[in-house]
Every structure is written in structure tokens, then in C-alpha cells.
Design an enzyme around this catalytic site. Structure first.
Site, PDB file in Angstrom:
ATOM      1  CD  GLU A  48      -2.648   1.233   2.587  1.00 28.48           C
ATOM      2  OE1 GLU A  48      -3.384   2.223   2.763  1.00 28.48           O
ATOM      3  OE2 GLU A  48      -2.571   0.297   3.404  1.00 28.48           O
ATOM      4  CD  GLU A 142      -7.503   2.021   6.101  1.00 30.61           C
ATOM      5  OE1 GLU A 142      -6.756   1.177   6.592  1.00 30.61           O
ATOM      6  OE2 GLU A 142      -7.143   2.873   5.262  1.00 30.61           O
TER       7      GLU A 142
END
Length: 191
Positions: A48, A142
């Protein structure tokens, strides 16, 4: 398994081009046996990219593609987060397209880390880019809460992002579903 497991989150430093090349070479060398081990067990890893305030090493899709050159494949791909894309990419949709076949996981939230929708993200363009990239995995909301001191400090969450975390999840899911059937069919499941 996805995340920024290439540097400690919150560690930022200046690098020359040569230092960046050396750091990426070290990353590839250290990550290669992990990728091999994961692949032997049918596990896919997703790196990520984080924004510049959280790391100096991998902030953009292009940096991730360059840093992971030679390792990307069935056991290693990219995990993209719309919050970080909003900060670091000139176009989130174009970044998703560049990730293309290497895209293994997508985290979504509003540009303020709140629920998707009612923010300045061009969600229809992002979903079209996910289609263009061939991504058919889930979109995972998220977000974070200011109610947990360690999480709030790590993610710099100093104000409530919704009346409650349940409201945030409900509102985000409702918004994503409102974008139409394509959200749950061609761009993957909404979770």
C-alpha cells in the site's frame, strides 16, 4: 495480506535519487523471500502506497511499480487506498488504471477519511477506472475513530468523522450502493 510493510509508518526522511534507488533495491532484496514464501502458500501480498506524511519510500502508484519491479505477480500486487490517492496522485482514476493488473485490494473512504460520498472524490470516475483495470475484488471502507487514542494519534484523527462508526459504515455503504448495480457486479462486492 495488505499494508505498508516496507517502512515504519510515520517515518519520513529526505532521499536523493541514488538513496531512493538503494532503498528500493534493499526493499526488493528483503521482500523477495517473503513473496516467494507467500506464493508457495497461495497468499497474495498487497503493498500500500502511503502519503508523504506517513512515509518517504512509496507514495504513488508509479513509485510502487518501480520499487517492486521484478517482484510483482500472482503473490505480490498493489493495495490502493483512496485517501492516499487523493493526496499523492494527480488523478486517482489514472493511478488505478496504471496499477492495472497488479491491483489486489482497494480501501475506500472520503477524502477526509470519513464515509465515501459527500466529499470531493469523483467516485463514478474511480469506479470506471476500477472496471478499466479489471479489478473485481471488494471495496473495503477504511476509516478511523478519534475515540481510540493510539489510532487517533497514528492516523491524525482529531475530530469525529461521523456521529458514530456505525453511521460512517452505514452511510458509506449506502452511498457506494447508490452508485448503481455496477458497484456490486463489475467493480466487485461492497463490504
Amino acid at each position: 495480506m495488505c499494508g505498508p510493510f516496507y517502512a515504519a509508518t510515520g517515518r519520513v526522511w529526505r532521499m536523493s535519487a541514488a538513496e531512493r534507488d538503494a532503498a528500493c533495491a534493499e526493499l526488493r532484496e528483503g521482500l523477495a523471500p517473503v513473496v516467494e514464501h507467500a506464493g508457495e502458500r497461495g497468499i497474495t501480498l498487497g503493498i500500500e502506497p502511503l502519503n508523504r506524511y506517513e512515509t518517504s519510500l512509496v507514495n504513488t502508484v508509479d513509485q510502487a511499480l518501480e520499487a517492486l519491479d521484478g517482484l510483482l505477480g500472482p503473490a505480490l500486487g498493489l493495495a490502493l487506498d483512496t485517501y492516499h490517492l487523493n493526496i499523492e496522485e494527480r488523478s486517482s482514476a489514472d493511478a488505478v488504471r496504471r496499477a492495472g493488473e497488479h491491483l489486489v485490494h482497494v480501501q475506500v473512504c472520503g477524502n477526509d477519511r470519513g464515509a465515501p460520498g459527500h466529499d470531493q472524490t469523483d467516485w463514478p470516475a474511480l469506479l470506471t477506472a476500477l472496471d478499466d483495470a479489471g479489478y473485481d475484488g471488494p471495496l473495503m471502507i477504511e476509516s478511523f475513530t478519534a475515540d481510540n487514542a493510539s489510532i487517533a494519534t497514528a492516523a491524525s484523527i482529531w475530530r469525529p468523522l461521523a456521529a458514530s462508526q456505525d453511521d460512517l459504515a452505514r452511510d458509506g455503504l449506502s452511498f457506494l450502493r447508490s452508485l448503481g448495480d455496477r458497484t456490486t457486479t463489475s467493480a466487485g462486492a461492497i463490504t
